[in-house]
Design a protein around this motif. Structure first.
Motif, PDB file in Angstrom:
ATOM      1  N   ILE A   1      40.124  32.845   3.210  1.00  0.00           N
ATOM      2  CA  ILE A   1      38.683  33.040   3.143  1.00  0.00           C
ATOM      3  C   ILE A   1      38.340  33.949   4.318  1.00  0.00           C
ATOM      4  CG2 ILE A   1      36.415  31.955   3.318  1.00  0.00           C
ATOM      5  CD1 ILE A   1      37.700  29.389   2.219  1.00  0.00           C
ATOM      6  N   THR A   2      37.779  35.124   4.041  1.00  0.00           N
ATOM      7  CA  THR A   2      37.559  36.082   5.112  1.00  0.00           C
ATOM      8  C   THR A   2      36.231  36.799   4.941  1.00  0.00           C
ATOM      9  OG1 THR A   2      38.536  37.978   6.284  1.00  0.00           O
ATOM     10  CG2 THR A   2      38.748  37.952   3.890  1.00  0.00           C
ATOM     11  N   GLY A   3      35.723  37.331   6.047  1.00  0.00           N
ATOM     12  CA  GLY A   3      34.499  38.107   6.003  1.00  0.00           C
ATOM     13  C   GLY A   3      33.379  37.461   6.780  1.00  0.00           C
ATOM     14  N   LEU A   4      32.149  37.666   6.305  1.00  0.00           N
ATOM     15  CA  LEU A   4      30.961  37.107   6.943  1.00  0.00           C
ATOM     16  C   LEU A   4      30.089  36.507   5.858  1.00  0.00           C
ATOM     17  CD1 LEU A   4      28.415  39.938   7.814  1.00  0.00           C
ATOM     18  CD2 LEU A   4      30.399  40.299   6.356  1.00  0.00           C
ATOM     19  N   GLY A   5      29.220  35.579   6.268  1.00  0.00           N
ATOM     20  CA  GLY A   5      28.372  34.880   5.320  1.00  0.00           C
ATOM     21  C   GLY A   5      28.527  33.383   5.486  1.00  0.00           C
ATOM     22  N   THR A   6      28.204  32.628   4.441  1.00  0.00           N
ATOM     23  CA  THR A   6      28.241  31.166   4.510  1.00  0.00           C
ATOM     24  C   THR A   6      29.034  30.607   3.335  1.00  0.00           C
ATOM     25  OG1 THR A   6      26.083  31.089   5.614  1.00  0.00           O
ATOM     26  CG2 THR A   6      26.858  29.059   4.558  1.00  0.00           C
ATOM     27  N   VAL A   7      29.928  29.683   3.652  1.00  0.00           N
ATOM     28  CA  VAL A   7      30.692  28.982   2.620  1.00  0.00           C
ATOM     29  C   VAL A   7      30.219  27.536   2.605  1.00  0.00           C
ATOM     30  CG1 VAL A   7      32.972  28.260   1.833  1.00  0.00           C
ATOM     31  CG2 VAL A   7      32.691  30.479   2.968  1.00  0.00           C
ATOM     32  N   THR A   8      29.705  27.085   1.457  1.00  0.00           N
ATOM     33  CA  THR A   8      29.235  25.702   1.349  1.00  0.00           C
ATOM     34  C   THR A   8      30.271  24.869   0.610  1.00  0.00           C
ATOM     35  OG1 THR A   8      28.070  26.162  -0.703  1.00  0.00           O
ATOM     36  CG2 THR A   8      26.837  26.458   1.337  1.00  0.00           C
ATOM     37  N   GLY A   9      30.175  23.552   0.805  1.00  0.00           N
ATOM     38  CA  GLY A   9      31.127  22.659   0.161  1.00  0.00           C
ATOM     39  C   GLY A   9      32.332  22.408   1.047  1.00  0.00           C
ATOM     40  N   ALA A  10      32.975  21.274   0.816  1.00  0.00           N
ATOM     41  CA  ALA A  10      34.141  20.894   1.617  1.00  0.00           C
ATOM     42  C   ALA A  10      35.335  21.771   1.262  1.00  0.00           C
ATOM     43  CB  ALA A  10      34.471  19.428   1.400  1.00  0.00           C
ATOM     44  N   ILE A  11      36.176  22.033   2.268  1.00  0.00           N
ATOM     45  CA  ILE A  11      37.386  22.825   2.083  1.00  0.00           C
ATOM     46  C   ILE A  11      38.587  21.978   2.467  1.00  0.00           C
ATOM     47  CG2 ILE A  11      38.681  24.845   2.878  1.00  0.00           C
ATOM     48  CD1 ILE A  11      35.988  26.173   3.474  1.00  0.00           C
ATOM     49  N   THR A  12      39.592  21.949   1.594  1.00  0.00           N
ATOM     50  CA  THR A  12      40.856  21.296   1.915  1.00  0.00           C
ATOM     51  C   THR A  12      41.963  22.334   1.833  1.00  0.00           C
ATOM     52  OG1 THR A  12      40.141  19.153   1.058  1.00  0.00           O
ATOM     53  CG2 THR A  12      42.507  19.508   1.270  1.00  0.00           C
ATOM     54  N   ALA A  13      42.718  22.474   2.926  1.00  0.00           N
ATOM     55  CA  ALA A  13      43.827  23.427   2.971  1.00  0.00           C
ATOM     56  C   ALA A  13      45.130  22.651   2.911  1.00  0.00           C
ATOM     57  CB  ALA A  13      43.760  24.255   4.250  1.00  0.00           C
ATOM     58  N   SER A  14      45.891  22.856   1.831  1.00  0.00           N
ATOM     59  CA  SER A  14      47.126  22.092   1.648  1.00  0.00           C
ATOM     60  C   SER A  14      48.367  22.889   2.015  1.00  0.00           C
ATOM     61  CB  SER A  14      47.229  21.625   0.191  1.00  0.00           C
ATOM     62  OG  SER A  14      47.206  22.727  -0.692  1.00  0.00           O
TER      63      SER A  14
ATOM     64  N   GLY B   1      49.634  27.034   4.036  1.00  0.00           N
ATOM     65  CA  GLY B   1      49.388  27.964   5.123  1.00  0.00           C
ATOM     66  C   GLY B   1      48.199  28.861   4.863  1.00  0.00           C
ATOM     67  N   ALA B   2      47.036  28.284   4.716  1.00  0.00           N
ATOM     68  CA  ALA B   2      45.819  29.025   4.411  1.00  0.00           C
ATOM     69  C   ALA B   2      45.194  29.601   5.681  1.00  0.00           C
ATOM     70  CB  ALA B   2      44.826  28.128   3.695  1.00  0.00           C
ATOM     71  N   HIS B   3      44.274  30.556   5.478  1.00  0.00           N
ATOM     72  CA  HIS B   3      43.579  31.192   6.591  1.00  0.00           C
ATOM     73  C   HIS B   3      42.082  31.204   6.333  1.00  0.00           C
ATOM     74  CE1 HIS B   3      47.152  33.136   8.594  1.00  0.00           C
ATOM     75  NE2 HIS B   3      47.666  32.814   7.406  1.00  0.00           N
ATOM     76  N   ILE B   4      41.322  30.959   7.396  1.00  0.00           N
ATOM     77  CA  ILE B   4      39.872  31.176   7.376  1.00  0.00           C
ATOM     78  C   ILE B   4      39.594  32.154   8.500  1.00  0.00           C
ATOM     79  CG2 ILE B   4      37.589  30.164   7.663  1.00  0.00           C
ATOM     80  CD1 ILE B   4      38.707  27.549   6.553  1.00  0.00           C
ATOM     81  N   THR B   5      39.059  33.337   8.159  1.00  0.00           N
ATOM     82  CA  THR B   5      38.967  34.426   9.122  1.00  0.00           C
ATOM     83  C   THR B   5      37.559  34.989   9.176  1.00  0.00           C
ATOM     84  OG1 THR B   5      41.276  35.036   8.722  1.00  0.00           O
ATOM     85  CG2 THR B   5      39.871  36.698   9.745  1.00  0.00           C
ATOM     86  N   ALA B   6      36.959  34.952  10.371  1.00  0.00           N
ATOM     87  CA  ALA B   6      35.674  35.615  10.583  1.00  0.00           C
ATOM     88  C   ALA B   6      35.939  37.076  10.874  1.00  0.00           C
ATOM     89  CB  ALA B   6      34.941  34.964  11.751  1.00  0.00           C
ATOM     90  N   ASN B   7      35.287  37.948  10.089  1.00  0.00           N
ATOM     91  CA  ASN B   7      35.529  39.380  10.223  1.00  0.00           C
ATOM     92  C   ASN B   7      34.246  40.136   9.882  1.00  0.00           C
ATOM     93  OD1 ASN B   7      36.880  41.819  10.547  1.00  0.00           O
ATOM     94  ND2 ASN B   7      37.618  41.846   8.437  1.00  0.00           N
ATOM     95  N   ALA B   8      33.841  41.060  10.750  1.00  0.00           N
ATOM     96  CA  ALA B   8      32.673  41.930  10.539  1.00  0.00           C
ATOM     97  C   ALA B   8      31.344  41.196  10.705  1.00  0.00           C
ATOM     98  CB  ALA B   8      32.740  42.611   9.174  1.00  0.00           C
ATOM     99  N   GLY B   9      31.339  40.076  11.415  1.00  0.00           N
ATOM    100  CA  GLY B   9      30.090  39.354  11.646  1.00  0.00           C
ATOM    101  C   GLY B   9      30.328  37.866  11.782  1.00  0.00           C
ATOM    102  N   THR B  10      29.346  37.073  11.364  1.00  0.00           N
ATOM    103  CA  THR B  10      29.411  35.612  11.478  1.00  0.00           C
ATOM    104  C   THR B  10      29.799  34.984  10.151  1.00  0.00           C
ATOM    105  OG1 THR B  10      27.761  35.535  13.247  1.00  0.00           O
ATOM    106  CG2 THR B  10      28.104  33.516  11.984  1.00  0.00           C
ATOM    107  N   LEU B  11      30.860  34.203  10.175  1.00  0.00           N
ATOM    108  CA  LEU B  11      31.284  33.422   9.018  1.00  0.00           C
ATOM    109  C   LEU B  11      30.987  31.963   9.324  1.00  0.00           C
ATOM    110  CD1 LEU B  11      32.696  33.112   6.266  1.00  0.00           C
ATOM    111  CD2 LEU B  11      34.874  32.965   7.507  1.00  0.00           C
ATOM    112  N   THR B  12      30.104  31.355   8.523  1.00  0.00           N
ATOM    113  CA  THR B  12      29.720  29.960   8.723  1.00  0.00           C
ATOM    114  C   THR B  12      30.349  29.095   7.642  1.00  0.00           C
ATOM    115  OG1 THR B  12      27.606  30.567   9.735  1.00  0.00           O
ATOM    116  CG2 THR B  12      27.795  28.331   8.865  1.00  0.00           C
ATOM    117  N   ILE B  13      31.071  28.077   8.061  1.00  0.00           N
ATOM    118  CA  ILE B  13      31.640  27.090   7.141  1.00  0.00           C
ATOM    119  C   ILE B  13      30.742  25.866   7.221  1.00  0.00           C
ATOM    120  CG2 ILE B  13      33.664  25.793   6.471  1.00  0.00           C
ATOM    121  CD1 ILE B  13      34.022  28.842   6.363  1.00  0.00           C
TER     122      ILE B  13
END
Length: 266
Positions: free
Chosen positions: A6-19, A21-33
């Protein structure tokens, strides 16, 4: 997610489960989980890419690794928490903790290192989440653990908040400086100061709960207050600068009376 990103900027709603080698990457601004993040596979990587990027976590979260690729910001919002499974190297980045009244938000049994970075805000860190390096720590801390000034060619690890229950350490392996900032209020046991590489600076309020001795190194007063009811013994080294001292100074140190404490009540 298993091994995706999950990469970029913006807002991701809802629960996230990583089972995996996943990545969550803030890029080009603010990424809100906005929801909780669960690292069920023990391999999730959180990344803050650039100097102006911000990864904000609003819920209870866990990850194996946090990576600062530059000097961006990891922010834990008022209800956000994060448990990290490996050493967190902040570098020159920023960790911002937004919880009220010093509530614990960040847990890392492997510790946090700074190389010019900042930990700031009103939240705090869990016990045994040790902090080391050089930079600025302005959060309130009342949990147990260590704070170690290390490296930086003498650049300081500055404590600018209220700190209690922590063991303070100044590394001897390279020029290291632990400074109580002008807004800092720190209460701790006496430090070991026995090397020319060690400097303790006092611009704020430092209260030591045991007899402090200095057999080499420097204590530099920069307008702050040093209080030690058990006294300060200077065998060698340098006590310099100007400030307030509620501590009896004794010993044969060559510079112990050379203006190190200009307003002494001890």
């Amino acid at each position: 997610i298993i091994s995706g990103t999950i990469t970029g900027l913006g807002t991701v709603t809802g629960a996230i489960t990583a089972s995996g080698g996943a990545h969550i990457t803030a890029n080009a601004g603010t990424l809100t989980i906005a929801g909780a993040v669960t690292d069920s596979g023990g391999a999730l990587v959180l990344t803050i890419t650039g100097a102006t990027d911000n990864l904000t976590l609003n819920g209870a979260s866990s990850a194996r690794t946090v990576t600062f690729s530059s000097t961006g910001t990891l922010e834990l919002n008022t209800a956000g928490t994060l448990t990290v499974g490996t050493l967190m190297a902040v570098g020159g980045g920023t960790v911002k903790l937004d919880a009220l009244a010093g509530a614990t938000q960040l847990t890392n049994a492997n510790g946090i290192t700074l190389t010019g970075g900042t930990i700031r805000g009103t939240g705090s860190v869990e016990a045994s989440t040790n902090i080391s390096g050089f930079g600025t720590v302005s959060i309130p801390i009342s949990t147990t653990g260590t704070i170690t000034a290390s490296g930086g060619a003498g650049l300081a690890l500055t404590l600018s908040g209220t700190v209690t229950n922590r063991t303070l350490v100044i590394s001897t392996s390279a020029a290291s400086n632990l400074t109580i900032g002008s807004t800092g209020t720190v209460t701790a046991a006496a430090l070991s100061i026995s090397s020319a590489n060690q400097t303790l600076g006092v611009a704020g309020a430092l209260t030591l709960t045991g007899a402090q001795s200095m057999t080499l190194g420097k204590i530099t007063m920069a307008g702050g207050t040093l209080t030690d009811s058990s006294g300060l013994t200077v065998t060698a080294g340098t006590l310099s600068g100007c400030g307030k001292g509620a501590a009896k100074v004794s010993g044969d140190g060559a510079t112990k009376a050379a203006g190190g404490v200009c307003d002494r009540t001890g």
